[in-house]
Design a protein around this motif. Structure first.
Motif, PDB file in Angstrom:
ATOM      1  N   VAL A   6       2.082   4.088  13.490  1.00 12.68           N
ATOM      2  CA  VAL A   6       0.890   3.275  13.242  1.00 12.68           C
ATOM      3  C   VAL A   6      -0.087   4.107  12.407  1.00 12.68           C
ATOM      4  CG1 VAL A   6      -1.086   2.128  14.307  1.00 12.68           C
ATOM      5  CG2 VAL A   6       1.190   1.856  15.289  1.00 12.68           C
ATOM      6  N   ILE A   7      -0.570   3.484  11.348  1.00 12.40           N
ATOM      7  CA  ILE A   7      -1.494   4.170  10.428  1.00 12.40           C
ATOM      8  C   ILE A   7      -2.816   3.407  10.454  1.00 12.40           C
ATOM      9  CG2 ILE A   7      -1.881   4.857   8.024  1.00 12.40           C
ATOM     10  CD1 ILE A   7       1.212   4.837   7.680  1.00 12.40           C
ATOM     11  N   ILE A   8      -3.899   4.091  10.809  1.00 12.86           N
ATOM     12  CA  ILE A   8      -5.218   3.423  10.729  1.00 12.86           C
ATOM     13  C   ILE A   8      -5.803   3.773   9.369  1.00 12.86           C
ATOM     14  CG2 ILE A   8      -7.394   2.944  11.892  1.00 12.86           C
ATOM     15  CD1 ILE A   8      -6.480   4.551  14.268  1.00 12.86           C
ATOM     16  N   GLY A   9      -5.980   2.732   8.536  1.00 11.74           N
ATOM     17  CA  GLY A   9      -6.530   2.960   7.198  1.00 11.74           C
ATOM     18  C   GLY A   9      -5.517   2.592   6.140  1.00 11.74           C
ATOM     19  N   ASN A  10      -5.871   1.654   5.254  1.00 11.05           N
ATOM     20  CA  ASN A  10      -4.949   1.251   4.181  1.00 11.05           C
ATOM     21  C   ASN A  10      -5.457   1.677   2.815  1.00 11.05           C
ATOM     22  OD1 ASN A  10      -6.996  -0.492   3.676  1.00 11.05           O
ATOM     23  ND2 ASN A  10      -5.765  -2.362   3.644  1.00 11.05           N
ATOM     24  N   GLY A  11      -6.121   2.849   2.774  1.00 12.26           N
ATOM     25  CA  GLY A  11      -6.536   3.415   1.484  1.00 12.26           C
ATOM     26  C   GLY A  11      -5.377   4.194   0.868  1.00 12.26           C
ATOM     27  N   GLY A  34      -9.761  -2.509   8.889  1.00 13.73           N
ATOM     28  CA  GLY A  34     -10.795  -3.491   9.164  1.00 13.73           C
ATOM     29  C   GLY A  34     -11.398  -4.051   7.881  1.00 13.73           C
ATOM     30  N   GLU A  35     -11.098  -3.420   6.768  1.00  8.08           N
ATOM     31  CA  GLU A  35     -11.784  -3.756   5.509  1.00  8.08           C
ATOM     32  C   GLU A  35     -11.090  -4.873   4.735  1.00  8.08           C
ATOM     33  OE1 GLU A  35     -11.991  -0.391   2.921  1.00  8.08           O
ATOM     34  OE2 GLU A  35     -13.428  -1.343   1.570  1.00  8.08           O
ATOM     35  N   SER A  36      -9.790  -4.786   4.615  1.00  9.98           N
ATOM     36  CA  SER A  36      -9.040  -5.777   3.822  1.00  9.98           C
ATOM     37  C   SER A  36      -7.585  -5.738   4.283  1.00  9.98           C
ATOM     38  CB  SER A  36      -9.080  -5.413   2.337  1.00  9.98           C
ATOM     39  OG  SER A  36      -8.455  -4.160   2.168  1.00  9.98           O
ATOM     40  N   THR A  37      -6.880  -6.845   4.108  1.00  8.57           N
ATOM     41  CA  THR A  37      -5.472  -6.845   4.525  1.00  8.57           C
ATOM     42  C   THR A  37      -4.655  -5.961   3.597  1.00  8.57           C
ATOM     43  OG1 THR A  37      -5.831  -9.128   5.141  1.00  8.57           O
ATOM     44  CG2 THR A  37      -3.557  -8.365   5.171  1.00  8.57           C
ATOM     45  N   HIS A  38      -4.917  -6.094   2.297  1.00 10.82           N
ATOM     46  CA  HIS A  38      -4.078  -5.388   1.328  1.00 10.82           C
ATOM     47  C   HIS A  38      -4.790  -4.183   0.723  1.00 10.82           C
ATOM     48  CE1 HIS A  38      -2.275  -9.501   1.352  1.00 10.82           C
ATOM     49  NE2 HIS A  38      -1.207  -8.741   1.530  1.00 10.82           N
ATOM     50  N   PHE A  39      -3.993  -3.214   0.381  1.00 11.07           N
ATOM     51  CA  PHE A  39      -4.477  -2.007  -0.294  1.00 11.07           C
ATOM     52  C   PHE A  39      -5.078  -2.370  -1.657  1.00 11.07           C
ATOM     53  CE2 PHE A  39      -2.810   1.454  -3.285  1.00 11.07           C
ATOM     54  CZ  PHE A  39      -3.901   2.282  -3.091  1.00 11.07           C
ATOM     55  N   PHE A  40      -6.226  -1.783  -1.947  1.00  8.14           N
ATOM     56  CA  PHE A  40      -6.784  -1.928  -3.301  1.00  8.14           C
ATOM     57  C   PHE A  40      -7.289  -0.560  -3.754  1.00  8.14           C
ATOM     58  CE2 PHE A  40     -11.255  -1.422  -2.360  1.00  8.14           C
ATOM     59  CZ  PHE A  40     -11.326  -1.729  -1.010  1.00  8.14           C
ATOM     60  N   SER A  41      -7.513  -0.428  -5.051  1.00  5.65           N
ATOM     61  CA  SER A  41      -7.974   0.848  -5.589  1.00  5.65           C
ATOM     62  C   SER A  41      -9.499   0.915  -5.496  1.00  5.65           C
ATOM     63  CB  SER A  41      -7.525   0.970  -7.046  1.00  5.65           C
ATOM     64  OG  SER A  41      -8.201   2.049  -7.624  1.00  5.65           O
ATOM     65  N   THR A  58      -7.283  -5.139  -8.638  1.00  2.63           N
ATOM     66  CA  THR A  58      -7.430  -3.770  -8.114  1.00  2.63           C
ATOM     67  C   THR A  58      -6.322  -3.459  -7.099  1.00  2.63           C
ATOM     68  OG1 THR A  58      -8.795  -4.393  -6.219  1.00  2.63           O
ATOM     69  CG2 THR A  58      -9.962  -3.942  -8.284  1.00  2.63           C
ATOM     70  N   GLN A  59      -5.467  -4.451  -6.833  1.00  2.26           N
ATOM     71  CA  GLN A  59      -4.389  -4.261  -5.853  1.00  2.26           C
ATOM     72  C   GLN A  59      -3.117  -3.842  -6.585  1.00  2.26           C
ATOM     73  OE1 GLN A  59      -6.155  -7.696  -2.863  1.00  2.26           O
ATOM     74  NE2 GLN A  59      -4.069  -7.869  -3.587  1.00  2.26           N
ATOM     75  N   PRO A  60      -2.721  -2.578  -6.452  1.00  2.99           N
ATOM     76  CA  PRO A  60      -1.586  -2.090  -7.242  1.00  2.99           C
ATOM     77  C   PRO A  60      -0.246  -2.718  -6.872  1.00  2.99           C
ATOM     78  CG  PRO A  60      -2.870  -0.262  -6.344  1.00  2.99           C
ATOM     79  CD  PRO A  60      -3.357  -1.502  -5.680  1.00  2.99           C
ATOM     80  N   TYR A  61      -0.130  -3.315  -5.680  1.00  3.03           N
ATOM     81  CA  TYR A  61       1.147  -3.923  -5.284  1.00  3.03           C
ATOM     82  C   TYR A  61       0.958  -5.412  -5.045  1.00  3.03           C
ATOM     83  CZ  TYR A  61       2.210   0.956  -4.594  1.00  3.03           C
ATOM     84  OH  TYR A  61       2.356   2.300  -4.813  1.00  3.03           O
ATOM     85  N   GLU A  62       1.976  -6.165  -5.432  1.00  5.08           N
ATOM     86  CA  GLU A  62       1.947  -7.615  -5.175  1.00  5.08           C
ATOM     87  C   GLU A  62       2.007  -7.850  -3.669  1.00  5.08           C
ATOM     88  OE1 GLU A  62       1.721  -9.844  -7.535  1.00  5.08           O
ATOM     89  OE2 GLU A  62       2.077  -8.592  -9.289  1.00  5.08           O
ATOM     90  N   ASN A  63       1.495  -9.008  -3.233  1.00 11.78           N
ATOM     91  CA  ASN A  63       1.438  -9.268  -1.793  1.00 11.78           C
ATOM     92  C   ASN A  63       2.818  -9.298  -1.120  1.00 11.78           C
ATOM     93  OD1 ASN A  63      -1.258  -9.277  -2.153  1.00 11.78           O
ATOM     94  ND2 ASN A  63      -1.587 -11.458  -1.741  1.00 11.78           N
ATOM     95  N   TRP A  64       3.881  -9.683  -1.876  1.00  7.34           N
ATOM     96  CA  TRP A  64       5.231  -9.713  -1.279  1.00  7.34           C
ATOM     97  C   TRP A  64       5.782  -8.322  -0.991  1.00  7.34           C
ATOM     98  CZ3 TRP A  64       8.140  -6.817  -4.451  1.00  7.34           C
ATOM     99  CH2 TRP A  64       7.873  -6.840  -5.816  1.00  7.34           C
ATOM    100  N   PHE A  65       5.221  -7.302  -1.650  1.00  8.39           N
ATOM    101  CA  PHE A  65       5.748  -5.932  -1.547  1.00  8.39           C
ATOM    102  C   PHE A  65       5.862  -5.461  -0.094  1.00  8.39           C
ATOM    103  CE2 PHE A  65       4.854  -1.396  -1.152  1.00  8.39           C
ATOM    104  CZ  PHE A  65       5.739  -0.830  -2.047  1.00  8.39           C
ATOM    105  N   TRP A  66       4.842  -5.828   0.704  1.00 10.03           N
ATOM    106  CA  TRP A  66       4.751  -5.267   2.069  1.00 10.03           C
ATOM    107  C   TRP A  66       5.837  -5.831   2.969  1.00 10.03           C
ATOM    108  CZ3 TRP A  66       1.867  -1.336   1.209  1.00 10.03           C
ATOM    109  CH2 TRP A  66       0.930  -1.429   0.164  1.00 10.03           C
ATOM    110  N   ARG A  70       9.067  -3.956   4.666  1.00  7.92           N
ATOM    111  CA  ARG A  70       8.881  -3.925   6.134  1.00  7.92           C
ATOM    112  C   ARG A  70       7.723  -3.002   6.525  1.00  7.92           C
ATOM    113  NH1 ARG A  70      13.127  -1.505   7.945  1.00  7.92           N
ATOM    114  NH2 ARG A  70      13.913  -1.116   5.869  1.00  7.92           N
ATOM    115  N   ILE A  71       6.593  -3.207   5.859  1.00  7.21           N
ATOM    116  CA  ILE A  71       5.354  -2.526   6.250  1.00  7.21           C
ATOM    117  C   ILE A  71       4.437  -3.615   6.784  1.00  7.21           C
ATOM    118  CG2 ILE A  71       3.363  -1.182   5.435  1.00  7.21           C
ATOM    119  CD1 ILE A  71       5.245   0.053   3.317  1.00  7.21           C
ATOM    120  N   GLU A  72       4.210  -3.580   8.105  1.00 10.62           N
ATOM    121  CA  GLU A  72       3.383  -4.628   8.734  1.00 10.62           C
ATOM    122  C   GLU A  72       1.914  -4.307   8.502  1.00 10.62           C
ATOM    123  OE1 GLU A  72       4.672  -5.102  12.900  1.00 10.62           O
ATOM    124  OE2 GLU A  72       6.609  -4.317  12.235  1.00 10.62           O
ATOM    125  N   LEU A  73       1.140  -5.338   8.126  1.00  8.53           N
ATOM    126  CA  LEU A  73      -0.288  -5.133   7.844  1.00  8.53           C
ATOM    127  C   LEU A  73      -1.112  -5.888   8.885  1.00  8.53           C
ATOM    128  CD1 LEU A  73      -0.233  -5.768   3.978  1.00  8.53           C
ATOM    129  CD2 LEU A  73      -0.039  -3.574   5.156  1.00  8.53           C
TER     130      LEU A  73
END
Ligand SMILES: Cc1cc2nc3c(=O)[nH]c(=O)nc-3n(C[C@H](O)[C@H](O)[C@H](O)COP(=O)(O)OP(=O)(O)OC[C@H]3O[C@@H](n4cnc5c(N)ncnc54)[C@H](O)[C@@H]3O)c2cc1C
Length: 448
Positions: A6-11, A34-41, A58-66, A70-73
């Motif tokens: 488990v990783i807290i933080g999606n920066g 807590g900030e956003s579902t997807h990673f952004f720059s 600003t989101q380097p990966y498309e939403n399907w990537f996760w 198999r990276i649960e957000l």
């Protein structure tokens, strides 16, 4: 069953770690923010306000990537960590269990207890929610007749550029007597002072904020300067006096903290199976000349990669290579490789060259006895990272660096015009007869 990471933080640090764990294993991975579902720059947030891109860009990966990887957000705020039960508690009352926990919670803007610091229209410039506030209180210059920025670092100047892009009159309060002069030597600092003023920002040096005053609706209406008592009316106040690790919720968890989460060279905390990386991590002993907390993008990325190895059973020490960083001050790009302190140390000498337009310079720091190259700052000129990585590793001299400027630079046109002038300046100041070497084409072709 696969181990649950488990990783807290999606920066950048948390996401780099997650991606590299997936590259190397089949472990179950959950990333919480807590900030956003997807990673952004985060570094690109300013360009959204400036209209250069949409938030989605600003989101380097498309939403399907996760899902595919198999990276649960999970979009949740963690309120407590129970390390005995290996359990996290969320703000909504739910919980999650982990086998290994990575704390990658980043920073928060500093507030120093100023009266009025929590009024409407007062904001940092760090999180996505800060950008939303800036958009609300400073959409254009009719709603926001003036903005005041408090604190002169990298984020402060970016906020000034953002507001300038919408023609919002802006006052910039900087405590130091020249911009960022705890980091930049006086020549570079002076160039940036000029750049800020050339962009019509009302730069006030050597001043502190006393208080932010409220109107009858709880909105910021003015700031008062401590030294002069001057009151400046405004509709937005940007607090950009540095950042600190975002770790208040960790303080009672038994995990050792100082300013950040304390870690050893393996990025491990005092509690088994709990690690910390990125802006929130604090080294017990700083590495070489580095600071114990490095709130920069590249550090988060490198720590994320290293920790993924450890988690995937290849315990790896975090060993960053030579220091480098980059930023942009309005139109002037800044790069630094190696060490160029604001003030030279006893054993160091400097070589400085500035273009007559006052918007480009190079500043080299070297050992005054051995002439070993220690570091370079460039403003308005782009250099090649791999060149400086090599000369620092091979402990080359300043003379070598200057003679090979053609290999170092990124912008051939610039050097065609100026490399001779740079070398002549060094020769005349030092009584040397250095000659420019031709670009080593062979090496470049091989790399391609
Ligand atoms: C405007 C701006 C410009 C910048 N420019 C540069 C630059 O030019 N060069 C450079 O090197 N660096 C720059 N930086 C710094 C760089 O962006 C940071 O060093 C980097 O983003 C930190 O990454 P991180 O993964 O450690 O943390 P973050 O990106 O902060 O991510 C941490 C995440 O964890 C979440 N979180 C925190 N606590 C909790 C909790 N309790 N529960 C759930 N989620 C939580 C946060 O909301 C956040 O989403 C800039 C920063 C800003 C704000």
């Amino acid at each position: 069953m696969e181990e649950h990471i488990v990783i807290i933080g999606n920066g950048i640090s948390g996401i780099t770690c997650a991606r590299h764990i997936r590259k190397n294993s089949n472990k179950r991975i959950t990333v919480i923010s807590g900030e956003s579902t997807h990673f952004f720059s985060r570094t690109a947030l300013m360009y959204v306000y400036m209209g250069h891109m949409k938030f989605e860009h600003t989101q380097p990966y498309e939403n399907w990537f996760w899902k595919k990887n198999r990276i649960e957000l999970l979009q949740q705020f963690v309120t407590t960590i129970n390390s005995d039960k290996k359990e996290l508690h969320f703000k909504d009352g739910s919980t999650i269990n982990y086998d290994k926990l990575v704390i990658a919670v980043g920073s928060k803007p500093n507030k120093f207890g100023w009266p009025g610091q929590d009024l409407n229209g007062v904001t940092g410039m760090y999180h996505k929610q800060d950008l939303e506030k800036i958009e609300k209180y400073a959409p254009e210059n009719k709603t926001c007749k003036r903005a005041v920025i408090v604190g002169g670092g990298l984020i402060g100047i970016e906020l000034a550029e953002m507001l300038h892009s919408r023609n919002i009159p802006t006052t910039f309060l900087v405590r130091e007597d020249s911009f960022w002069n705890g980091i930049l030597p006086k020549e570079e600092s002076a160039m940036i002072n000029r750049e800020i003023r050339d962009n019509h920002i009302d730069l006030r040096l050597g001043v502190n904020l006393k208080e932010i005053k409220s109107d009858e609706n709880g909105n910021a209406k003015s700031v008062v300067i401590a030294e002069t008592g001057e009151e400046i009316e405004c509709n937005l106040v940007g607090l950009t006096a540095g950042v600190s690790p975002n770790i208040d919720f960790i303080k009672d968890s038994g995990i050792e903290t100082g300013r950040g989460v304390k870690i050893n060279r393996y990025l491990e905390t005092n509690i088994p199976d709990i690690y910390a990386i990125g802006d929130c991590a604090e080294q017990h002993d700083p590495i070489d000349e580095r600071r114990p907390i490095e709130a920069v993008w590249y550090t988060g990325r490198m720590m994320g990669e290293t920790l993924a190895q450890t988690i995937c059973c290849n315990r790896m020490e975090y060993k960053p290579s030579h220091w480098f960083n980059s930023a942009k001050f309005f139109d002037i790009e800044y790069q630094t490789y190696g060490w160029v302190w604001a003030q030279p140390k006893e054993s160091e000498a400097r070589f400085y060259w500035e273009h007559s337009d006052g918007k480009k310079c190079i500043h080299i720091n070297y050992d005054k006895h051995t002439h070993q190259f220690i570091g370079i700052n460039t403003l308005g000129i782009r250099m090649r990272h791999e060149f400086f990585e090599k000369v620092l590793t091979e402990k080359k001299s300043i003379e070598h660096v200057l003679e090979h400027l053609a290999d170092a630079n990124f912008d051939p046109e610039f050097y065609k015009l100026h490399e001779k002038e740079i070398l002549e300046k060094f020769n005349s100041e030092n009584g040397t007869m250095l000659q420019l070497k031709k670009k080593s084409w062979k090496r470049i072709f091989f790399k391609v």
